[in-house]
Design a protein around this motif. Structure first.
Motif, short mmCIF file in Angstrom:
data_model
loop_
_atom_site.label_atom_id
_atom_site.label_comp_id
_atom_site.label_asym_id
_atom_site.label_seq_id
_atom_site.Cartn_x
_atom_site.Cartn_y
_atom_site.Cartn_z
N LEU A 186 42.54 80.10 55.73
CA LEU A 186 41.60 81.03 55.10
C LEU A 186 41.38 82.28 55.96
CD1 LEU A 186 38.87 78.68 53.62
CD2 LEU A 186 40.44 80.15 52.35
N LEU A 187 41.27 82.09 57.26
CA LEU A 187 41.10 83.24 58.16
C LEU A 187 42.32 84.15 58.11
CD1 LEU A 187 39.43 81.64 61.28
CD2 LEU A 187 38.41 83.31 59.74
N ARG A 188 43.51 83.58 58.11
CA ARG A 188 44.73 84.40 58.05
C ARG A 188 44.83 85.14 56.73
NH1 ARG A 188 43.83 84.74 62.32
NH2 ARG A 188 44.15 83.06 63.75
N LEU A 189 44.47 84.46 55.63
CA LEU A 189 44.48 85.11 54.31
C LEU A 189 43.48 86.25 54.27
CD1 LEU A 189 45.50 85.10 51.37
CD2 LEU A 189 43.65 83.51 50.86
N ALA A 190 42.30 86.03 54.81
CA ALA A 190 41.28 87.08 54.85
C ALA A 190 41.74 88.26 55.69
CB ALA A 190 39.96 86.53 55.38
N ALA A 191 42.42 87.99 56.80
CA ALA A 191 42.93 89.07 57.65
C ALA A 191 43.98 89.89 56.91
CB ALA A 191 43.52 88.49 58.94
N LYS A 192 44.85 89.23 56.17
CA LYS A 192 45.86 89.95 55.40
C LYS A 192 45.23 90.80 54.31
CE LYS A 192 49.75 86.87 56.18
NZ LYS A 192 50.75 85.99 55.56
N ILE A 193 44.24 90.26 53.64
CA ILE A 193 43.56 91.01 52.58
C ILE A 193 42.85 92.22 53.17
CG2 ILE A 193 41.65 90.91 50.93
CD1 ILE A 193 42.52 88.01 50.34
N CYS A 194 42.17 92.03 54.30
CA CYS A 194 41.48 93.15 54.95
C CYS A 194 42.47 94.22 55.39
CB CYS A 194 40.67 92.66 56.14
SG CYS A 194 39.18 91.77 55.68
N ALA A 195 43.62 93.82 55.90
CA ALA A 195 44.63 94.79 56.31
C ALA A 195 45.14 95.59 55.12
CB ALA A 195 45.79 94.08 57.01
N LYS A 196 45.36 94.92 53.98
CA LYS A 196 45.83 95.63 52.78
C LYS A 196 44.76 96.59 52.26
CE LYS A 196 49.28 92.39 51.20
NZ LYS A 196 49.78 91.58 50.10
N VAL A 197 43.51 96.15 52.27
CA VAL A 197 42.43 97.03 51.81
C VAL A 197 42.30 98.23 52.73
CG1 VAL A 197 39.93 97.16 51.52
CG2 VAL A 197 41.18 95.23 50.58
N LYS A 198 42.39 98.00 54.03
CA LYS A 198 42.30 99.10 55.00
C LYS A 198 43.44 100.09 54.78
CE LYS A 198 42.19 100.06 59.92
NZ LYS A 198 42.29 99.50 61.27
N LYS A 199 44.64 99.58 54.58
CA LYS A 199 45.80 100.44 54.35
C LYS A 199 45.62 101.25 53.07
CE LYS A 199 50.83 100.22 54.09
NZ LYS A 199 51.99 99.33 54.07
N TYR A 200 45.13 100.60 52.02
CA TYR A 200 44.88 101.29 50.76
C TYR A 200 43.83 102.38 50.93
CZ TYR A 200 43.20 102.22 46.07
OH TYR A 200 42.80 102.85 44.91
N LEU A 201 42.74 102.07 51.64
CA LEU A 201 41.68 103.06 51.83
C LEU A 201 42.14 104.24 52.66
CD1 LEU A 201 38.58 100.75 52.34
CD2 LEU A 201 39.15 102.11 50.32
N GLU A 202 42.97 103.98 53.67
CA GLU A 202 43.51 105.08 54.48
C GLU A 202 44.43 105.96 53.64
OE1 GLU A 202 45.34 103.11 57.77
OE2 GLU A 202 43.44 102.90 58.86
N LYS A 203 45.22 105.33 52.80
CA LYS A 203 46.12 106.08 51.92
C LYS A 203 45.31 106.91 50.92
CE LYS A 203 50.27 105.14 49.25
NZ LYS A 203 51.09 104.08 48.66
N TYR A 204 44.25 106.31 50.37
CA TYR A 204 43.38 107.01 49.43
C TYR A 204 42.69 108.18 50.12
CZ TYR A 204 39.48 107.90 46.28
OH TYR A 204 38.57 108.50 45.47
N ARG A 205 42.26 107.98 51.34
CA ARG A 205 41.55 109.02 52.09
C ARG A 205 42.46 110.22 52.36
NH1 ARG A 205 38.79 108.12 57.97
NH2 ARG A 205 38.21 110.26 58.31
N LYS A 206 43.73 109.95 52.71
CA LYS A 206 44.68 111.03 52.97
C LYS A 206 45.02 111.81 51.71
CE LYS A 206 46.86 108.98 57.00
NZ LYS A 206 48.09 108.42 57.55
N SER A 207 45.06 111.13 50.58
CA SER A 207 45.43 111.82 49.33
C SER A 207 44.29 112.63 48.74
CB SER A 207 45.94 110.80 48.31
OG SER A 207 44.89 109.96 47.90
N ARG A 208 43.09 112.44 49.22
CA ARG A 208 41.94 113.19 48.70
C ARG A 208 41.94 114.54 49.24
NH1 ARG A 208 36.34 110.78 49.63
NH2 ARG A 208 35.57 112.56 48.55
#
Length: 107
Positions: A85-107
């Motif tokens: 569960l911890l590894r799954l949560a870490a992967k989800i957090c990494a994907k969300v962080k990557k998505y938010l950084e990508k969204y932030r750059k495109s704004r």
């Protein structure tokens, strides 16, 4: 009966997850606040003495003082499930962080 033993097994699994998550919190605190090797060793000894007392109390409470190997297996399975569960949560957090950084750059 078997239903009671299944309940004890699940309770043991939750106890294993609890110990794993508590150790993860301790590790996170170590990452935030630098510790010396001696302090880390002392913390580990205190943690594992406390964790063994906690697990002994749970085992004593659920199996009425007798050591049942399915309780030990339940603790190990619970810790393994918590680790997954911890590894799954870490992967989800990494994907969300990557998505938010990508969204932030495109704004």
């Amino acid at each position: 009966g078997i239903g009671t033993e299944a309940g004890v097994f699940l309770y043991a699994g939750l106890s294993g997850m609890t110990v794993l998550f508590a150790y993860q919190i301790l590790s996170s605190v170590r990452g935030i606040v630098p510790h010396s090797v001696a302090a880390t060793g002392i913390e580990d000894i205190l943690f594992w003495v406390g964790a063994s007392g906690y697990l002994f109390g749970r085992m004593y409470e659920t199996t009425y003082g007798s050591i049942r190997w399915f309780f030990v297996l339940g603790v190990v399975c619970g810790a393994g499930a918590g680790w997954l569960l911890l590894r799954l949560a870490a992967k989800i957090c990494a994907k969300v962080k990557k998505y938010l950084e990508k969204y932030r750059k495109s704004r």
